[in-house]
Design a protein around this motif. Structure first.
Motif, PDB file in Angstrom:
ATOM      1  N   LEU A 191       0.132  -0.911   0.016  1.00  0.00           N
ATOM      2  CA  LEU A 191       0.508  -0.366  -0.570  1.00  0.00           C
ATOM      3  C   LEU A 191       1.383   1.582  -0.183  1.00  0.00           C
ATOM      4  O   LEU A 191       1.612   1.225   0.804  1.00  0.00           O
ATOM      5  CB  LEU A 191      -0.358   0.525   1.549  1.00  0.00           C
ATOM      6  CG  LEU A 191      -2.191  -1.052   1.669  1.00  0.00           C
ATOM      7  CD1 LEU A 191      -2.548  -0.652   3.025  1.00  0.00           C
ATOM      8  CD2 LEU A 191      -2.627  -0.725   0.502  1.00  0.00           C
ATOM      9  N   ASP A 192       0.255   2.166  -1.030  1.00  0.00           N
ATOM     10  CA  ASP A 192       1.161   3.306  -0.442  1.00  0.00           C
ATOM     11  C   ASP A 192       0.339   4.380   0.575  1.00  0.00           C
ATOM     12  O   ASP A 192       0.685   4.883   1.195  1.00  0.00           O
ATOM     13  CB  ASP A 192       0.993   4.462  -1.615  1.00  0.00           C
ATOM     14  CG  ASP A 192       1.347   4.100  -3.167  1.00  0.00           C
ATOM     15  OD1 ASP A 192       1.995   3.926  -2.812  1.00  0.00           O
ATOM     16  OD2 ASP A 192       0.784   3.946  -3.982  1.00  0.00           O
ATOM     17  N   ARG A 193      -1.260   4.038   0.713  1.00  0.00           N
ATOM     18  CA  ARG A 193      -1.949   4.530   1.987  1.00  0.00           C
ATOM     19  C   ARG A 193      -2.932   3.592   2.472  1.00  0.00           C
ATOM     20  O   ARG A 193      -3.867   3.278   1.200  1.00  0.00           O
ATOM     21  CB  ARG A 193      -2.934   5.807   1.482  1.00  0.00           C
ATOM     22  CG  ARG A 193      -3.017   6.960   2.779  1.00  0.00           C
ATOM     23  CD  ARG A 193      -3.411   8.079   2.388  1.00  0.00           C
ATOM     24  NE  ARG A 193      -4.238   8.432   1.844  1.00  0.00           N
ATOM     25  CZ  ARG A 193      -5.406   8.853   1.805  1.00  0.00           C
ATOM     26  NH1 ARG A 193      -6.190   8.274   2.391  1.00  0.00           N
ATOM     27  NH2 ARG A 193      -5.904   8.979   0.633  1.00  0.00           N
ATOM     28  N   LYS A 194      -2.794   3.597   3.352  1.00  0.00           N
ATOM     29  CA  LYS A 194      -3.531   2.658   3.997  1.00  0.00           C
ATOM     30  C   LYS A 194      -5.262   4.315   4.649  1.00  0.00           C
ATOM     31  O   LYS A 194      -5.021   4.267   4.820  1.00  0.00           O
ATOM     32  CB  LYS A 194      -3.328   1.984   5.084  1.00  0.00           C
ATOM     33  CG  LYS A 194      -4.523   0.882   5.908  1.00  0.00           C
ATOM     34  CD  LYS A 194      -3.689  -0.163   6.846  1.00  0.00           C
ATOM     35  CE  LYS A 194      -5.638  -1.108   7.211  1.00  0.00           C
ATOM     36  NZ  LYS A 194      -6.522  -0.612   7.739  1.00  0.00           N
ATOM     37  N   ILE A 195      -6.256   3.379   4.505  1.00  0.00           N
ATOM     38  CA  ILE A 195      -7.514   4.347   4.465  1.00  0.00           C
ATOM     39  C   ILE A 195      -8.028   3.071   5.475  1.00  0.00           C
ATOM     40  O   ILE A 195      -8.295   2.200   6.096  1.00  0.00           O
ATOM     41  CB  ILE A 195      -8.167   4.364   2.612  1.00  0.00           C
ATOM     42  CG1 ILE A 195      -8.133   4.933   2.023  1.00  0.00           C
ATOM     43  CG2 ILE A 195      -9.625   4.958   4.116  1.00  0.00           C
ATOM     44  CD1 ILE A 195      -8.863   4.885   0.717  1.00  0.00           C
ATOM     45  N   GLY A 212      -7.186   0.700   0.343  1.00  0.00           N
ATOM     46  CA  GLY A 212      -5.931   1.468   0.850  1.00  0.00           C
ATOM     47  C   GLY A 212      -5.638   2.333  -0.620  1.00  0.00           C
ATOM     48  O   GLY A 212      -6.205   1.944  -1.856  1.00  0.00           O
ATOM     49  N   ILE A 213      -4.810   3.336  -1.028  1.00  0.00           N
ATOM     50  CA  ILE A 213      -4.080   3.783  -2.219  1.00  0.00           C
ATOM     51  C   ILE A 213      -3.511   2.518  -2.534  1.00  0.00           C
ATOM     52  O   ILE A 213      -2.211   2.748  -1.434  1.00  0.00           O
ATOM     53  CB  ILE A 213      -3.956   5.285  -1.922  1.00  0.00           C
ATOM     54  CG1 ILE A 213      -5.276   5.623  -1.039  1.00  0.00           C
ATOM     55  CG2 ILE A 213      -3.543   6.194  -3.706  1.00  0.00           C
ATOM     56  CD1 ILE A 213      -6.712   6.540  -1.968  1.00  0.00           C
ATOM     57  N   ILE A 214      -2.974   2.115  -3.709  1.00  0.00           N
ATOM     58  CA  ILE A 214      -1.627   1.906  -5.014  1.00  0.00           C
ATOM     59  C   ILE A 214      -1.817   2.220  -5.962  1.00  0.00           C
ATOM     60  O   ILE A 214      -3.000   2.765  -6.523  1.00  0.00           O
ATOM     61  CB  ILE A 214      -1.965   0.434  -4.455  1.00  0.00           C
ATOM     62  CG1 ILE A 214      -2.229  -0.267  -2.782  1.00  0.00           C
ATOM     63  CG2 ILE A 214      -0.872  -0.237  -5.144  1.00  0.00           C
ATOM     64  CD1 ILE A 214      -2.996  -1.810  -2.948  1.00  0.00           C
ATOM     65  N   ASP A 215      -0.956   2.695  -6.395  1.00  0.00           N
ATOM     66  CA  ASP A 215      -0.949   3.719  -7.587  1.00  0.00           C
ATOM     67  C   ASP A 215      -1.766   4.713  -7.709  1.00  0.00           C
ATOM     68  O   ASP A 215      -2.254   4.703  -9.088  1.00  0.00           O
ATOM     69  CB  ASP A 215       0.270   3.150  -8.336  1.00  0.00           C
ATOM     70  CG  ASP A 215       1.149   1.593  -8.218  1.00  0.00           C
ATOM     71  OD1 ASP A 215       2.052   2.485  -7.239  1.00  0.00           O
ATOM     72  OD2 ASP A 215       0.831   0.302  -8.832  1.00  0.00           O
ATOM     73  N   GLY A 216      -1.960   4.993  -7.052  1.00  0.00           N
ATOM     74  CA  GLY A 216      -3.415   6.351  -7.006  1.00  0.00           C
ATOM     75  C   GLY A 216      -4.106   5.924  -7.664  1.00  0.00           C
ATOM     76  O   GLY A 216      -5.527   6.795  -7.367  1.00  0.00           O
ATOM     77  N   ILE A 217      -4.420   4.682  -7.257  1.00  0.00           N
ATOM     78  CA  ILE A 217      -6.353   3.965  -7.349  1.00  0.00           C
ATOM     79  C   ILE A 217      -6.908   3.631  -6.196  1.00  0.00           C
ATOM     80  O   ILE A 217      -5.596   2.459  -4.877  1.00  0.00           O
ATOM     81  CB  ILE A 217      -5.951   2.979  -8.778  1.00  0.00           C
ATOM     82  CG1 ILE A 217      -5.244   3.605  -9.536  1.00  0.00           C
ATOM     83  CG2 ILE A 217      -7.720   2.275  -8.291  1.00  0.00           C
ATOM     84  CD1 ILE A 217      -5.004   2.455 -10.841  1.00  0.00           C
TER      85      ILE A 217
END
Ligand code: TMP
Ligand code: ASP
Length: 261
Positions: A87-91, A186-191
Motif C-alpha cells: 500500500l501507498d496509503r491505508k484508509i 487502500g491507495i496503490i499507485d493512486g487507485i
C-alpha cells in the motif's frame, strides 16, 4: 521459501505481513489460526483456521480480480501465504454494506432482523479498537466528498455496492444469501483498491430455507435459515470452536467453486 524468516512489516490479530525481498511493490500476507471478536476482547486459536481462511480469501479475490474489480490481491503461492500489492496509503475504515438487517444495525431501533434493504445500505466505521470502531455520520461523509477533501469516499461507496452485488449473485447460485459484509480500502499507485482479507469473519451468510425463496419482500427472515448461518457470528455468539471451523469449511467449499463460474 520460509516467509516467516523475512522482515515483518506488521502483525495483526489474524495475519502477519512480511516484506518481499525480491519486490518492494509487494508483500506477503500470512494467515494465522487466531480468531477474535469484540474488538479483540474474545480470543482463541483454532488449528487449521488459517488454511481455511486462506482458501476462502484466495477464491473470492481471484473471482473479484476476474470480474475487473481493483484489488490488492496478486496470488497465493503456498498454503496460508498470499502475495498482495504494497500500500501507498491505508484508509483507516471498515466499509460495511448491508442487504439484510442483522448484527449491529439492530441496535439502532426501527429496524427488524431480516428487513431487506434495496438498494443496499453502506456505512463507514472508523477503525479504532479502544473507540469500538465508531460509525461516521453520513452528512460528514457527503461533506468530505463534495468539498473535494476526500473524493475516495465516493469511490468506496460505489465500489462496496458493486462488490456486494457481484458476490450476492454469486453466493445465490449456491443457495446462500449474503446478508452484509465489510471491506477495507487502500491507495496503490493512486487507485482506490480493495485490501485486507475477505474471509468468514468479513461477512454474514445465511442459507436459503427452501429451494426457491421469495426474496422480494420487505422482510426475508422467514425465507432464510438464520440458525444455520455459516459465518463468524457462531463464534461471536459463543459457539463451540469445532462448529466454527466446520461452518468456515462449508464456506470454503462454496468459494472453491467460484473458479468454475
Ligand atoms: P456489524 O453488524 O456487527 O456491524 O457487522 C457488519 C459486517 O461487518 C458483518 O458482516 C461482520 C463484519 N465485521 C467485520 O468484518 N469486522 C468487525 O470488526 C465487525 C464488528 C464486523
Ligand atoms: N474483528 C473484530 C475483532 O477482531 C470483531 C468482529 O469481527 O466481530 O475483535
Amino acid at each position: 521459501m520460509d516467509v516467516t524468516k523475512l522482515n515483518k512489516v506488521i502483525e495483526g490479530k489474524t495475519k502477519i505481513i512480511y516484506e518481499n525481498p525480491d519486490d518492494p511493490k509487494t508483500v506477503f500476507m500470512v494467515f494465522k489460526d487466531d480468531i477474535t471478536a469484540g474488538d479483540g476482547v474474545k480470543h482463541d486459536v483454532i488449528e487449521g483456521k488459517a488454511l481455511v481462511d486462506w482458501k476462502t480469501n484466495r477464491d473470492i479475490y481471484e473471482y473479484l480480480n476476474r470480474r475487473g474489480i481493483d484489488t490488492h490481491y496478486i496470488s497465493s503461492p503456498e498454503e496460508k501465504v498470499s502475495i498482495v500489492k504494497r500500500l501507498d496509503r491505508k484508509i483507516n475504515l471498515e466499509v460495511v454494506t448491508r442487504r439484510v438487517a442483522a448484527g449491529s444495525i439492530l441496535n439502532w431501533g426501527d429496524v427488524e432482523e431480516g428487513q431487506r434493504f434495496d438498494p443496499v445500505i453502506t456505512q463507514f466505521y472508523y477503525k479504532d479498537d479502544p473507540l469500538h470502531d465508531p460509525m461516521l455520520d453520513d452528512g460528514f461523509i457527503d461533506y468530505l466528498i463534495t468539498s473535494g477533501k476526500a473524493p475516495e469516499y465516493a469511490q468506496m461507496r460505489e465500489s462496496n455496492a458493486r462488490v456486494f452485488n457481484v458476490l450476492e449473485k454469486t453466493f445465490a447460485q449456491f443457495k446462500v444469501q449474503l446478508i452484509d459484509f465489510k471491506l477495507e480500502y487502500g491507495i496503490i499507485d493512486g487507485i482506490v483498491m480493495v485490501i485486507d482479507e475477505i474471509t468468514a469473519g468479513s461477512f454474514r451468510l445465511w442459507p436459503y430455507k427452501t429451494e426457491h425463496p421469495n426474496l422480494n419482500q420487505a422482510n426475508i427472515l422467514n425465507e432464510l435459515d438464520s440458525a444455520g448461518r455459516l459465518d463468524k457470528d457462531i463464534y461471536r455468539k459463543g459457539g463451540e470452536l469445532k462448529d466454527v471451523k466446520s461452518k468456515f469449511e462449508v464456506i470454503a467449499q462454496i468459494t472453491s467453486k467460484f473458479k468454475e463460474l
